[in-house]
Design an enzyme around this catalytic site. Sequence first.
Site, mmCIF file in Angstrom:
data_model
loop_
_atom_site.group_PDB
_atom_site.id
_atom_site.type_symbol
_atom_site.label_atom_id
_atom_site.label_comp_id
_atom_site.label_asym_id
_atom_site.label_seq_id
_atom_site.Cartn_x
_atom_site.Cartn_y
_atom_site.Cartn_z
ATOM 1 C CG LEU A 26 34.540 18.003 6.087
ATOM 2 C CD1 LEU A 26 34.917 19.614 5.516
ATOM 3 C CD2 LEU A 26 35.729 17.282 6.403
ATOM 4 C CG ASP A 27 29.369 20.927 3.515
ATOM 5 O OD1 ASP A 27 28.642 21.092 4.510
ATOM 6 O OD2 ASP A 27 29.581 21.372 2.772
ATOM 7 N N PRO A 28 28.670 16.229 4.264
ATOM 8 C CG PRO A 28 26.479 15.467 4.537
ATOM 9 C CD PRO A 28 27.587 16.534 4.419
#
Length: 309
Positions: free
Chosen positions: A38-40
């Site tokens: 999951l992207d930052p």
Amino acid sequence: MKHGILVAYKPKGPTSHDVVDEVRKKLKTRKVGHGGTLDPFACGVLIIGVNQGTRILEFYKDLKKVYWVKMRLGLITETFDITGEVVEERECNATEEEIREAIFSFVGEYDQVPPAYSAKKHKGERLYKLAREGKIINLPPKRVKIFKIWDVNVEGRDVSFRAEVSPGTYIRSLCMDIGYKLGCGATAVELVRESVGSYTIEESLNVFEAAPEEIENRIIPLEKCLEWLPRVVVHQESTKTILNGSQIHLEMLKEWDGFKKGEVVRVFNEEGRLLALAEAERNSSFLETLRKHERNERVLTLRKVFNTR
């Protein structure tokens, strides 16, 4: 020592690996992994495997996911999200009706190009690392599926919606593709992963705020994981044989769900303990015929054995 799956909540800011590190630190075990980056800049559900739960994470990566996203029309960044350097800003003269039409046109299958800045690997290297070095890799498109889109809300240049998508779908790329269809480009400015399969954000746990005991208590045991896979029960006396790596023959089986040749099956003993995952050598409908003719053939081939005691 507990083995299983944790439905974690990743807040905005930390990486998926930061969540893994936090669980490792609090549970004092190195055997922790996650089932899908999951992207930052995003938040939401992150499936975490603990101890032997890490060995089943591959099955969670194959589940459908639901996202809520807000995108900004006319804004184009290097990363397709708000954290990237702005490449260009354009006017967006599309009407609300045209915007909705463009969004819903992506329901179904389409060929999506992964963003250059992503956790995907090229020759063993993460794309985002190569991109930061100035090495932009253009990957071939991948066929993805948008099962449905709903809750579309248009407020000027900012447009939000929910989407249920196939594994491997990049919502950042979907936003950019919608923007290009409108002739202005678009960038994801907020992203929430609301569910992975049947696991929802409401049941997720923020491990940065939780005590070690709470994290441990929220681990879903192996026996309650992968419940969408067929199940067989072997006679209790077969437990040790299977844990030692013996293949599963018909005489070992006490009962079974329906399954097809090639399907992965969960193997339990009579006490309800998960012993293994195995691949079906035959359709289950054929097993009674084998039993009638007293043919003790191999019916399941072991893929993973869980010796948790």
